[in-house]
Each structure stands twice: as C-alpha cells, then as structure tokens.
Design an enzyme around this catalytic site. Structure first.
Site, mmCIF file in Angstrom:
data_model
loop_
_atom_site.group_PDB
_atom_site.id
_atom_site.type_symbol
_atom_site.label_atom_id
_atom_site.label_comp_id
_atom_site.label_asym_id
_atom_site.label_seq_id
_atom_site.Cartn_x
_atom_site.Cartn_y
_atom_site.Cartn_z
ATOM 1 N N LYS A 166 0.857 -1.183 0.000
ATOM 2 C CA LYS A 166 0.000 0.000 0.000
ATOM 3 C C LYS A 166 0.888 1.226 0.000
ATOM 4 O O LYS A 166 1.980 1.220 0.588
ATOM 5 C CB LYS A 166 -0.903 0.030 1.241
ATOM 6 C CG LYS A 166 -2.172 0.843 1.053
ATOM 7 C CD LYS A 166 -3.205 0.074 0.226
ATOM 8 C CE LYS A 166 -4.540 0.801 0.180
ATOM 9 N NZ LYS A 166 -5.571 -0.005 -0.488
ATOM 10 N N VAL B 235 -21.130 7.084 0.675
ATOM 11 C CA VAL B 235 -21.742 6.718 -0.611
ATOM 12 C C VAL B 235 -20.957 7.348 -1.747
ATOM 13 O O VAL B 235 -21.525 7.914 -2.685
ATOM 14 C CB VAL B 235 -23.239 7.093 -0.661
ATOM 15 C CG1 VAL B 235 -24.046 6.165 0.226
ATOM 16 C CG2 VAL B 235 -23.475 8.544 -0.246
#
Length: 360
Positions: free
Chosen positions: A88, A189
C-alpha cells in the site's frame, strides 16, 4: 522526526502488527511529494495495493496507515486466491490542494524504482486519471483507463463483492441469501458506496445513508427518493430496526464507542481496516453481531486490478468476485468450528496460505 522513525521501527520489528518486508519513504521537494510505500509480503507474488492520497494529521499517522493497509492487502489477496502479496502507498497531503501532474509523475518514478515488487492502483483520493499519469513513469500501475490499457474504475466490482458478502451474511444469519425487506445503513456513498446502494435497492432492501459530503448524499436521494438520509454515522448506527451496517468510508469505524451503540445484527462494508484495534472483533461477537471481515468482502477491486496485469476480462473478474459469497460462508463455518470470531478465522486461513507459499 526521530520519534516517528522510532515508532516505525518498533512497529516493524517488535509489534504483532509488523513483519513488513520493506517500507520506503519517498520525497520529491520540487513537486511537494511526500509518500510512504509499504510492502508487507511478496510470498504469494508481487505486492499489490492502491495509493491513498490523504491529508494525514502527522507523518506518523500516514506511516501507520500504510503499514496497516498493506498488511490487510496481503490477507485480502490470500483470501481472494490471488498470486499477489500485499502493499500500500500513501501520499501525504490534501489532493484538492497539492495534486499535480508533476507530483504524480514523481510518485510513479518511486514505484518504478521498486522493479515490480509493488504494483499500485487507485484508492481514497486517487482516480483512474491519476493512474494514467503514474503509468507514464511506471509500468507496474493498474486501475488505468481502458484507453490506456486498463480496466477502469475498480469500485464497480468492489461494491459487487461487498454485496456478495452481505448476501452470505444474510444466508448465515437468517437462512436466505437476500436483503429483501431488510434495512441496510451505508456510511459513505462515494466511489464504492453508491454502487452498493444500487445493488441493495435492486435486491429489495430499505436503505439509509450518510456521507460527510452533501453532494454525495444528494446524488443518491435525488435518483432514489425512497432512500433515507441521516445526519452522520453516529445517527446511522443508532437507526431503530437497522439490520445491516455497511461502513464504506475510512477505517476504524468499529471501535469502543460505536460497537456498543450498534443496532444492526450484521456488519458488512467496503471500508478497509474497520476494526479500530485488536479485541473489537470479540466485542462484536459478544454482542451477537455478525462481522463479515472487511478484507474478504471488499476484494472485488483487487481481483479486478490483478486481472488487468494479464489482459482484463470483466466477466472473468465478476465470476471470481461472485465467489466472495462462498468464501464468506466458509469463514463463518470455520469461526463456528473453531469457536472464534469470523475476523480471527479469516486471519487463520490467510496466514496459512501465506505460510505455505513461504515454505515452498
């Protein structure tokens, strides 16, 4: 800076969260780049994981995030059956303020300098267009646009995989692999969360959402008036009658404050590193809350970017992501057999595959 270095060394060489093969600190003063690339394991193959671009409060926090996320990527690839290890990268700073072509190109040169030990992709704060720029300096770049030989947005399959994990959770807890008639709360979202909402609505779920960005919430509720929005995550986890909680933003969503307040019976979301610290998985189990391990259910994205290295085929990737349903059920079964929380069961399975690869 000395304190930060000491903290990194302690984590790497002395703590249970360490064991990383390599950590690279990257700096390009001309472009303002400050980044950390962490390679946790290459036992199964080249380390694969996205690039997070985020305004961390400190360099120490950035390094800790890279270490935790890369370790999670090792486990994620192992559980997804991929021939990849875990890595990462984090770029320190506000992408809205400092992201430039020069900075991304400088970052690409650092990725290239690792000679393929680390393969990068998108994450929070980075997008397909950014990977197209990085790829100009490093061929070990995935998540590129189709026009540049890539597969495009991996959020589509990430959301699909989370939905499969949620279906498996429903099967395990309620005996039916559907969210029809269930109330699902989605926190975040954005890239992944809005796709997950679409799956849930198509399956007949009642959906409640929240996001720190008003525009993200507005996009959902304008398209789907049946979706209810609440002020923040604190309100979401306390929604009466909530069946499933889906953390889809940043990590640490499950902690000493949120777990006691949860009304949901299932936690299954797209965020990485949802457990704030060791022991939270037991707290969830003690409350009778079924936890679908994050790195298992959100593996759709890494399945996609890994496939991109071999010539992307969406149907092939979707078939692999569909198997997240069976993998999640298998973890629940192993947890029951061993008398441990699902997170611990997933760790055992992943660690076994990595250990077997190292011994070959």
């Amino acid at each position: 800076m000395t304190d930060v270095t000491n903290g990194v060394l302690h984590t790497l060489f002395q703590s249970d969260q360490g064991g990383h093969e390599q950590v690279v600190l990257c700096q390009d003063r001309a472009s303002g780049l400050k980044a950390v690339i962490a390679i946790h394991s290459t036992a199964l193959g080249p380390a694969l994981g996205g690039t997070r671009f985020y305004p961390y409060a400190s360099e120490e926090e950035a390094v800790a995030d890279a270490l935790n996320l890369s370790r999670g990527m090792s486990y994620k690839s192992a559980m997804a059956g991929l021939d990849h290890g875990g890595g990462k990268a984090v770029i320190i700073g506000d992408p809205e303020q400092i992201k430039t072509e020069e900075l991304l190109l400088a970052y690409g040169r650092f990725v290239a300098s690792l000679g393929g030990r680390y393969v990068t992709a998108c994450d929070v704060g980075t997008y397909v267009a950014d990977m197209d720029v990085v790829a100009r300096e490093s061929r070990w770049t995935t998540g590129r646009s189709p026009e540049n030989g890539g597969a495009g947005d991996s959020s589509v399959l990430t959301a699909f995989g989370v939905f499969q994990g949620m279906r498996a959770s429903a099967q395990h807890l309620w005996g039916d692999p559907t969210l029809r008639g269930r109330t699902v709360g989605v926190a975040g979202v954005g890239k992944v969360g809005h796709y997950l909402v679409e799956h849930l609505l198509s399956d007949g779920a009642e959906v409640v959402i929240t996001d720190v960005r008003e525009d993200a919430v507005r996009r959902i509720v304008e398209r789907h008036p049946s979706v209810r929005a609440v002020a923040d995550t604190e309100a979401l986890i306390r929604v009466e009658g909530l069946d499933v909680y889906a953390p889809c933003a940043l990590g640490g969503a499950l902690n000493d404050d949120s777990v006691p307040a949860l009304t949901a019976k299932v936690v299954c979301g797209a965020a990485n590193n949802q457990l704030a610290h060791p022991g939270v998985e037991k707290d969830l189990a003690d409350r009778g809350i079924l936890y679908a391990p994050d790195y298992v259910v959100n593996a759709g994205g890494v399945i996609q970017v890994a496939d991109e290295l071999h010539g992307f085929d969406f149907d092939r990737c979707k078939a692999k992501a569909t198997k997240i349903f069976d993998t999640t059920l298998g973890i629940f079964a192993r947890a029951k057999t061993d008398g441990i929380p699902p997170a611990a069961a997933a760790d055992r399975i992943a660690e076994q595959r990595i250990a077997e690869a190292r011994s070959r």
